[in-house]
Design a protein around this motif. Structure first.
Motif, short mmCIF file in Angstrom:
data_model
loop_
_atom_site.label_atom_id
_atom_site.label_comp_id
_atom_site.label_asym_id
_atom_site.label_seq_id
_atom_site.Cartn_x
_atom_site.Cartn_y
_atom_site.Cartn_z
N PHE A 321 28.65 -59.13 -12.79
CA PHE A 321 27.97 -59.69 -11.62
C PHE A 321 27.08 -58.63 -10.99
N GLY A 322 25.88 -59.05 -10.55
CA GLY A 322 24.99 -58.18 -9.80
C GLY A 322 24.54 -58.87 -8.51
N TYR A 323 24.44 -58.10 -7.47
CA TYR A 323 23.98 -58.65 -6.18
C TYR A 323 22.48 -58.94 -6.23
N TYR A 324 22.06 -59.81 -5.34
CA TYR A 324 20.68 -60.27 -5.34
C TYR A 324 19.99 -60.07 -4.00
N HIS A 325 20.73 -60.29 -2.91
CA HIS A 325 20.12 -60.23 -1.58
C HIS A 325 21.17 -60.02 -0.50
N THR A 326 20.69 -59.64 0.68
CA THR A 326 21.52 -59.57 1.87
C THR A 326 20.79 -60.31 2.99
#
Length: 397
Positions: A321-326
């Motif tokens: 899994f990789g983050y995309y936004h905050t």
């Protein structure tokens, strides 16, 4: 009991948050026509907690009431309302409200986390939290009768920032003070941080960073430098802690009590237990994941598919899994969206203002329709979560 029922594999899902519900619905959607697997979801409330909207509930705004049994209807999954009080990992049983015992063959542990009110004296007695809609509603009533005095928000992370902005916008007569060791938005790109700082200033939020709260009193907070701040209301958002049930059950946990999971999200000490959400210590190439809706739903989906592969005699695939936004709301008509690299470090791409507020609202609203779509998916369908990089397209066939 007929022969079909006797052959059913019992999957017990503890916790109906973003991760737990994703796991339960994926399992039910993919096996409802087979009849060889039964899913039970245990949660203390029959309404879904929209954590992404609790700062709105805390300021007296009405949000939709989402019922878990309604969402599970038609999937074949069973809902049990109650508090989990014990897990017996050797007997494969869970005690609910001390008088009901549920058996499982496979357990999905997703009890989540709550605000850590134990490390600073007085927090547990005098501060409010945003752990549930009920907690948020109590805070809303308190804020409504604060008569223009000071509201202190302890914690300058994103939960604290969103709450401080919402309170200041909703109650402009209040003096809102945001306290934290780090500056708000410290991990953001300079352009995103500049907008966040400007929005807090526009709303009249007094930001004090580099400070440490040492005690909360009925009418003030004390700081490490010896000073104090009068406070009619204190909201605590500093840190989280998880239930001690996993450690008490003998599961291998980390120093924060989270279940240590392998690459398929299975407990490293008990292969019949899968851990998801805030209660799980899930390691990726960039380090341990932090709990968010963005990562919780894909983790829940992956746990479900790992279970199905294991039951089919196949090796579960690793979770990537990789983050995309905050996305951060700064009141109802303002916000900032920091787009990120997979390791959650900031990219140069930023949204601000009304466009960011609209984007955040879209993200906040997305889990419920996503859950509904999961109910109708074919057994070999793929799932792509909104707002995250989930690098596996799955089929259990």
């Amino acid at each position: 009991m007929n022969a079909t029922a006797a052959r059913q594999h019992e999957v017990l899902v503890l916790g109906a948050g973003y991760a737990g519900l994703a796991a339960a619905i994926q399992l039910a959607a993919r096996t409802r026509k087979r009849g060889n697997l039964h899913v039970t979801v245990v949660n203390p409330y029959d309404t879904f907690t929209e954590r992404l909207r609790l700062h709105m509930t805390a300021t007296g705004q009405q949000t939709a009431e989402l019922h878990i049994p309604e969402l599970l209807a038609g999937t074949g999954a069973h809902f049990v309302r109650g508090w989990v009080t014990a897990v017996d990992a050797e007997a494969r049983t869970v005690r609910v409200d001390d008088d009901r015992v549920l058996r499982y063959d496979t357990l999905v542990y997703g009890l989540g986390g709550i605000a850590d009110t134990t490390t600073v004296p007085g927090v547990d007695e005098y501060a409010h939290t945003l752990d549930s809609p009920q907690d948020a509603a109590v805070l809303a009533r308190r804020l409504a009768r604060s008569d223009g005095r000071t509201a202190v928000v302890g914690g300058s992370g994103l939960t604290g920032v969103e709450a401080a902005a919402e309170i200041a916008e909703r109650y402009p007569e209040l003096n809102v003070v945001l306290l934290g060791r780090r500056e708000p938005g410290a991990g953001m790109h300079p352009r995103a941080k500049t907008h966040l700082d400007g929005a807090l200033a526009r709303l009249g939020v007094q930001v004090r960073s580099g400070v440490e709260v040492t005690k909360v009193l009925p009418d003030s907070v004390e700081l490490a430098d010896g000073s104090s701040i009068p406070a009619a209301v204190v909201l605590w958002t500093c840190g989280t802690r998880v239930s001690p049930l996993a450690a008490a059950a003998g599961l291998t946990v980390d120093d924060r009590g989270r279940v240590v999971a392998d690459s398929s999200l299975r407990s490293v000490s008990h292969p019949d237990v899968y851990a998801v959400g805030d209660a799980a210590a899930i390691r990726q190439g960039y380090g341990l994941m932090h709990g968010t809706c963005q990562s919780g739903m894909p983790a829940g989906v992956h746990a479900a598919l790992s279970i199905l592969r294991a039951l089919a005699g196949k090796e579960p695939k690793p979770f990537r899994f990789g983050y995309y936004h905050t996305p951060v709301s700064l009141g109802r008509d303002d916000g900032v969206v920091q787009f990120t690299h997979p390791d959650d470090s900031p990219r140069r791409i930023v949204l601000t203002g009304k466009r960011a507020a609209k984007y955040k609202e879209t993200v906040t609203a997305s889990p419920w329709p996503t859950f509904a779509r999961m109910k109708k998916m074919p057994a070999s369908g793929a799932f792509w979560p909104h707002g995250g990089r989930y690098t596996r397209t799955w089929s259990t066939k």
